[in-house]
Design an enzyme around this catalytic site. Structure first.
Site, PDB file in Angstrom:
ATOM      1  N   HIS A 178      33.812 -17.576 -10.596  1.00 22.17           N
ATOM      2  CA  HIS A 178      32.528 -18.225 -10.807  1.00 22.17           C
ATOM      3  C   HIS A 178      32.734 -19.377 -11.772  1.00 22.17           C
ATOM      4  O   HIS A 178      33.304 -19.200 -12.845  1.00 22.17           O
ATOM      5  CB  HIS A 178      31.528 -17.238 -11.402  1.00 22.17           C
ATOM      6  CG  HIS A 178      31.071 -16.216 -10.420  1.00 22.17           C
ATOM      7  ND1 HIS A 178      30.235 -16.500  -9.371  1.00 22.17           N
ATOM      8  CD2 HIS A 178      31.360 -14.908 -10.318  1.00 22.17           C
ATOM      9  CE1 HIS A 178      30.029 -15.417  -8.668  1.00 22.17           C
ATOM     10  NE2 HIS A 178      30.697 -14.424  -9.220  1.00 22.17           N
ATOM     11  N   CYS A 224      32.014 -22.607  -7.684  1.00 19.82           N
ATOM     12  CA  CYS A 224      30.890 -23.537  -7.655  1.00 19.82           C
ATOM     13  C   CYS A 224      31.260 -24.734  -8.538  1.00 19.82           C
ATOM     14  O   CYS A 224      31.892 -24.563  -9.576  1.00 19.82           O
ATOM     15  CB  CYS A 224      29.642 -22.883  -8.223  1.00 19.82           C
ATOM     16  SG  CYS A 224      29.112 -21.446  -7.276  1.00 19.82           S
TER      17      CYS A 224
END
Lengths: 390, 584, 390
Positions: A147, A189
């Protein structure tokens, strides 16, 4: 005088060309990092294990792969297929087979350990299997997933690594001559921000999504109940399945295979720090292992160098001067042959095969040679300048 | 700082402060209106509420396929037939039978007998690969909240247990509970589990209570109940995954007992209705029928009740069974306790909610209106300049303590001697004090002080309840508000008005009227029995809060309304003082 | 026959003793609550110390006992709980008596002498603090003794009492500075006696503690270095949850500096009203100390009745009253919501402790403003003159 000046500058530049880009790497390493834990991040583990399988299949041995997995989903009690990790709902390939060697597992995957790994700054007791024992001829493939956000990547839900940290680590690696080229791939991301701060040469980077864009998972397995692979990695793997050890596909082909329709995010590539043209770089330069090691002694190497140099120069006069310089340096080299032991770098304490050691000596000699040529030309330039002054 | 100085100067120049003080009663009324309108008019409007979302990423509801389908139907039917046969048998034998069934597929069982002799059978399915430190509860009381035999629910629980046993994916233990009823028995089991039981399965994360009365195979829609005791609510994520899973499986969700015909409406009135029903359920939790999830309040367990309603419909009992299956698969994914999503919220529809930041101003406004009323009684009369240690203040405080003592005695008395009719009657009589005690004289300043303390006390009570039990704070604030309009009984018209206001704001009469109007279950005296039994059986504090929070204030106000001297808002000396301030 | 003052003292004794007899469980309930008991003042740790002392274990190596050694010895000398209740009740009654005596030291005061004592008796905060057997009551007794003796010009007793107060809990030692203003000619003597008494106490504690200095860290070290980070009504515990490790020593120094900062300014500015300066310094310490309790706040409030000429100038009396009431009501509720029910979190409770700080600081600000105004009016209250708009 002017012509002399021009020639010396030209000679300096041309001789230096060889110092930077050494298209012959001699070994391949892979650093594969999964930074997130917990059951619902199954797909990150599957991502990394898929890349692990790919690089192993294409030839990089386990001793040259550093695999960092922050959680163990195979043996998680929520796993309907205990001991297996799948990256596809068809469950055709079990990624967690018999020969998976995890170097850093669980809570050992930390920012500190990652940076130490890259820069090789360990205490004496760190085992060799957990160190990145690269040298200036190593091509390193670094893959990270987890992440992330703008300029950071989350490690283990408790800390973060910033893009500046990785950039500085790469700079240290460059100073210590720990890599030839680095191929940095990141699937998180806002991944493209992670490579935006690199400033070391010979680093090629690809990220799965832009700033303010998320990277998406590809599909879930309804039996396992989680998403099993991310889109970017899925299409990377799709491309990789068509690669064999002798494939001639280039990195540009890989980059061209990513489209927005497939990945659902804008894949970014950073080539400005990279000397070579990606369309001329084989995928196996990073994903595979160097196969043809030519054992060589110094004389042959020098001849080869001379030949290649001769074939590229066009005009006579600079050629002649170069020849003079080369002969001069070759004399020096041969006279110092007996002191070759000194040139082996202190850091490479691994048991290389003799041929590779020879190769490294040779390349080192070549480098010294080129540096000397360059210095000679610079000296000429300075002489010219001062003569003008007077 | 200069801005504040400027503001202060403007305020003084406009003579705002004396005007504010003079208009305090109006301000108090306005505040109360604002508070009530905030909740009833403002919040259900478009744009004030939010769509629900799953906060905790780990939950992933409905991502795993649910397999409790037609293959399990026959097994379920078999158990249901057997359970129907057991209806005629006594509890002890029944529990033994079921215990034997459970042990067949590896459940460890035990029975707990509570103080009243009611038995609760429970079993623990240990997670084969999990670490066994946490558990999820699947409960099916024998008689549900409506006193119907929970045949379907029990059979479903047993077959779900058998089904779960064959899956290796559990990281938490599963506890099955078969209590006599959904009320005191289940609550006593929960308390015993956390204190004295030998066979336990770790700390309980979540609880799902299944309610499927009757032996029908088909049902129409699902009702979800989530309001716990004392204003506690489960984490919004728990309710959200239940709604998400139910709708994913195709069924319609009804919250707070909205009838089926109104389920498809999506306008202002339906949202207002769901919201107000939710507030009512939260305030009356424990007094109304208890459906099972209330039993788990106070132990950090997120609990909901699922009720299948309707005799015929498109969905069969295994569809209903998939809801707890998917909920369990979801909660199973968690590593930490529920902490991400809201604990204080109000639901306007299965998919719309408001969080505490949005709805709290309603109760704050009500509390502030009581403070303003108190200040009004302190400042807006000729006795405002009495010193702090004056006799009136001391007597006022003493009166408050006396009222507190009386209320405490009444609360305890009724908890044991249960004659609420007497209570209502006596309240009725006391409300007519202004007329009855026409000739008794008490001094005016004393009356003002009493009222000031009463309103201040009630305001503090409301403030303390604001976050803990919003619904109760709001209800008490609204129902007790007429109290603030009481003035000294100077004329007989005022006297009558005072009586009416006292009647309206008396705790017991007010609740009685409220119950008759608003709730069909708790009409009339039932409300009091409900509260008292909730206090005794479930540990619900509402009765005590009403008695000790509301009643003393009312008693003081009732007492003060006897006073007969005039109300002089602006005195001669005060006009002088105001003029003097202005010139400076 | 019995004068009002005697009635007040007897009422104090009777009420405290009576409450602890009639509600025996109240003491334990209060001792567990965070508002009335802190690790350095709670009765449970005192009992623990007594037990350890009686059984010849080292008292201060366990990290539980943070009371001064002489206090532990005193408690161990008393046998049963009824005697200890009597001791605490007597201490409180003595404080009430000293408050009355202090009023008598102001011959021009308009309030009757028994009023501050009576207010102390009915002060619920002090009552509950005394019933909970928190050891602040002894510190408060030492403080009032010091103040009274200083006003009665009894240098020896004043200095000894301040030394005792500092010995029992660290920060009251700072009250030596306003004592200097109370005894202006005898500063040196006061310091000297204080130092001697303090060293005497410390040495005797050393001897009692089996010739071990480790009690110094357990008592004063814990108070000044915040070693026990337990939620309390203070301002500082919350910071330690959020700070990075490297900043913690800096912040600890700042918090301690904060306590010391306003003592000298208050004493210097209000040099002519030394009693008032003492109360202000006491208030400042109550506001900024590391482990405050509601009992400290109540003790501060019991000094407010002395400043009767200032009443007219108070601007925030309503606000501070409301704030105190709200703190008393909401702080146990929010703690319950946080720790027991798990629906709230620490921010709720910290918000209430901030409200408590606001309440105490409002009282202090009001007092300062009133004194400055009365100085401006040259000692004769002129309530009609408004210097600012409010």
């Amino acid at each position: 005088m002017r012509i002399f000046w021009l020639i010396s500058v030209l000679g300096a530049v041309l001789s230096l060309r060889g110092v930077f880009a050494n298209d012959t790497h001699t070994n391949n390493w892979a650093v594969l990092v999964c930074t997130s834990r917990f059951w619902f991040n199954y797909r990150h583990m599957a991502n990394v294990l898929s890349m692990y399988r790919t690089v192993k299949r294409l030839g990089i041995p386990d001793s040259q792969i550093i695999l960092m997995l922050s959680d163990d989903v195979a043996c998680n009690s929520r796993n309907l297929f205990p001991g297996s990790v799948f990256n596809n709902a068809d469950r055709a390939i079990d990624l967690y087979g018999a020969s998976v060697e995890v170097d850093y597992k669980g809570y050992e995957v930390t920012v500190e350990n990652f940076i130490r790994l890259l820069t090789d700054r360990w205490s004496k007791d760190q085992p060799k299997s957990k160190r990145l024992l690269t040298d200036e001829n190593s091509n390193i493939f670094i893959y990270m997933t987890g992440h992330g956000g703008e300029d950071f990547l989350k490690f283990q839900d408790a800390e973060e690594i910033s893009s500046y940290d990785i950039a500085d680590a790469f700079a240290q690696m460059h100073e210590k001559k720990r890599y030839n080229e680095i191929f940095f791939m990141i699937d998180t991301c806002q991944a493209n921000t992670m490579y935006s701060k690199f400033y070391s040469p010979n680093v090629l980077a690809v990220g799965s999504s832009r700033l303010d864009e998320s990277s998406y998972s590809h599909h879930s397995d309804v039996e396992i109940g989680v998403a099993v692979i991310d889109r970017f990695t899925y299409y990377t793997l799709e491309f990789m399945e068509s690669i064999e050890k002798n494939s001639t596909l280039t990195l540009q082909d890989l980059f061209d295979s990513y489209t927005f329709d497939k990945v659902h995010s804008h894949v970014g590539v950073r080539t400005d720090l990279y000397e070579r043209d990606p369309s001329k770089v084989l995928v196996t330069d990073f994903f595979g292992s160097v196969q043809n090691i030519v054992l060589d002694d110094i004389d042959q190497a020098d001849n080869a160098y001379e030949d290649s140099q001769e074939s590229q120069e066009s005009s006579d006069l600079p050629d002649h001067i170069l020849q003079l310089a080369i002969e001069k340096s070759r004399d020096e080299v041969t006279s110092k042959k007996n002191e070759s032991k000194v040139h082996i770098r202190k850091a490479t304490l691994v048991d290389y095969e003799d041929s590779i050691a020879e190769m490294s000596k040779v390349s080192h000699h070549k480098m010294l040679l080129e540096v000397r040529v360059f210095l000679i030309f610079m000296g000429l330039l300075i002489v010219y300048y001062y003569s003008r002054k007077r | 700082m200069a801005l504040i100085e400027k503001l202060q100067r403007r305020i003084i120049d406009l003579g705002l402060l004396p005007r504010l003080i003079a208009s305090l009663p109006r301000l108090s009324l306005v505040c109360a209106m604002v508070g009530i309108c905030w909740l009833t008019v403002f919040i259900p409007m478009e744009g004030q509420y939010r769509r629900t979302y799953i906060s905790e990423n780990a939950l992933m509801p409905s991502q795993a396929y649910s397999y409790f389908r037609e293959t399990e139907w026959n097994i379920l039917r078999g158990y249901r037939t057997q359970v129907q046969l057991l209806q005629s048998v006594g509890p002890h034998q029944r529990n033994e039978e079921i215990s034997a069934w459970l042990q067949e597929f590896g459940v460890k069982t035990a029975t707990f007998v509570n103080e009243e002799g009611k038995e609760t059978l429970y079993g623990i399915l240990n997670a084969p690969r999990g670490d066994g430190t946490e558990a999820m509860v699947l409960a099916a009381p024998w008689f549900n909240g409506d006193d119907e035999a929970n045949i379907g629910g029990t059979a479903l629980t047993i077959s779900l247990a058998r089904f779960f046993n064959r899956w290796p994916v559990w990281s938490k233990n599963i506890i099955l509970v078969f209590s006599e009823d959904a009320n005191a028995t289940l609550r006593s089991w929960v308390e015993a589990y956390h204190t004295s039981l030998d066979l336990t399965g770790g700390s309980i994360e979540s609880a799902v209570v299944l309610d499927y009365p009757g032996a029908n195979d088909f049902f129409k829609y699902v009702e979800i109940y989530y309001a716990g005791l004392n204003g506690e609510l489960p984490n919004l994520d728990m309710v959200n995954i239940a709604v998400h899973i139910t709708e994913h499986e195709g069924m319609k969700v009804s919250l707070n007992g909205i009838p089926e015909e109104q389920l498809d409406q999506d306008d202002f009135y339906s949202k207002l209705k769901t919201l107000m029903r939710g507030v009512k359920f939260m305030a009356l939790a424990g007094a109304r029928k208890v459906y099972g999830n209330e039993a788990f309040s106070g132990w950090r367990i997120q609990s909901i009740t699922l009720r299948a309603r309707g005799e015929e419909g498109p969905f069969d009992i295994t569809t209903f069974g998939r809801i707890p299956e998917a909920i369990f698969r979801s909660v199973n994914n968690l590593l930490e306790k529920f902490h991400q999503s809201f604990f204080f919220y109000l639901l306007l529809a299965p998919r719309y909610f408001v969080s505490i930041a949005t709805y709290l101003p309603a109760a704050i406004a009500l509390s502030v209106s009581f403070t303003l009323a108190s200040l009004n009684n302190l400042l807006n009369n000729s006795y405002s300049s009495a010193s702090l240690l004056s006799l009136y203040n001391i007597w006022g405080l003493l009166a408050l303590s006396v009222a507190l003592a009386i209320s405490y005695i009444i609360a305890q008395l009724l908890a044991y001697a249960q004659h609420p009719q007497l209570l209502v009657l006596s309240s009725f009589v006391v409300s007519f004090i202004p007329i009855l005690l026409k000739n008794v004289k008490i001094m005016a300043p004393f009356a003002y002080r009493c009222r000031a303390f009463a309103y201040l006390y009630l305001s503090i009570i409301l403030t303390s309840l604001l976050v803990v039990n919003f619904a109760l704070a709001f209800s008490i604030g609204t129902l007790a508000f007429p109290m603030t309009l009481v003035k000294n009984s100077v004329t007989s018209k005022l006297r009558l008005k005072n009586c009416l206001l006292l009647l309206l704001s008396n705790p017991f009469i007010s609740i009685w009227i409220f119950g008759n109007l608003v709730d069909d279950q708790l009409g009339g005296i039932q409300m009091f029995y409900g509260f008292i039994s909730a206090w005794k059986n479930l540990g619900c504090w509402t009765w005590f809060i009403i008695c000790i929070g509301w009643l003393p204030a009312w008693l003081l106000v009732a007492y003060s309304s006897i006073a007969t001297s005039s109300i002089s808002i602006v005195d001669e000396s005060q006009i002088e003082a105001v003029k003097h301030k202005k010139t400076l | 026959m019995f004068s009002r003052e005697l009635q007040v003292v007897v009422a104090c004794l009777g009420s405290r003793f009576g409450v602890s007899l009639v509600f025996p469980l109240l003491q334990q309930q209060l001792d567990k609550s965070v508002e009335f008991s802190t690790p350095v003042t709670s009765y449970r740790s005192l009992e623990e110390g007594v037990f350890l002392l009686r059984n010849d274990f080292p008292v201060y190596s366990g990290g539980v006992v943070h009371h001064a050694p002489l206090l532990v010895v005193l408690m161990s000398a008393l046998g049963n709980s009824a005697l200890t209740s009597l001791l605490y009740a007597c201490a409180d009654a003595l404080i009430a008596y000293q408050l009355i005596a202090m009023t008598r030291c102001f011959p021009k005061s308009k309030i009757p002498a028994w009023v501050p004592g009576a207010l102390y008796v009915i002060n619920p905060l002090v009552l509950l603090s005394s019933v909970s057997k928190s050891s602040v009551v002894f510190t408060n007794l030492a403080i009032t003794t010091a103040l009274l003796s200083a006003m009665q010009k009894r240098t020896l007793v004043a200095a000894a009492a301040i030394a005792m107060a500092g010995y029992l809990s660290l920060y009251p030692l700072l009250l030596l500075v306003p004592i200097f203003s109370l005894l202006p000619q005898e500063k040196l003597k006061v310091t000297f006696i204080c130092l001697i008494v303090l060293s005497g106490l410390l040495l005797s504690s050393y001897k009692i503690n089996n010739d071990d200095w480790n009690y110094l860290f357990s008592t004063y070290g814990v108070i000044s270095t915040f070693s026990k980070i337990i939620p309390n009504l203070g301002l500082w515990w919350y910071f330690f949850v959020e700070l990075f490790e490297m900043f913690i020593p800096f912040f600890k120094a700042v918090f301690n500096l904060f306590v010391v900062s306003c003592i000298i300014p208050f004493s210097l500015r209000f040099h002519d009203q030394p009693f008032y300066a003492f109360v202000l310094c006491l208030g400042w310490i109550t506001l900024t100390k590391s482990y405050p309790t509601l009992g400290d706040g109540g003790f501060l409030l019991s000094f407010v009745p002395f400043f009767q000429p200032l009443y007219g100038y108070f601007r925030y009396s309503v606000i501070s009253t409301l704030l105190f009431i709200h703190v008393i009501v909401l702080s146990p509720i929010f703690y319950h919501l946080w720790v027991d029910l798990g629906s709230g979190n620490s921010n709720f409770f910290y918000a209430i402790s901030l409200v408590y700080a606001l309440a105490v600081s409002t009282v202090l600000v009001d007092l300062v403003w009133a004194m400055l105004r009365i100085e401006y009016d040259n000692g004769t209250p002129n309530l009609n003159l408004k210097l600012t708009s409010i």
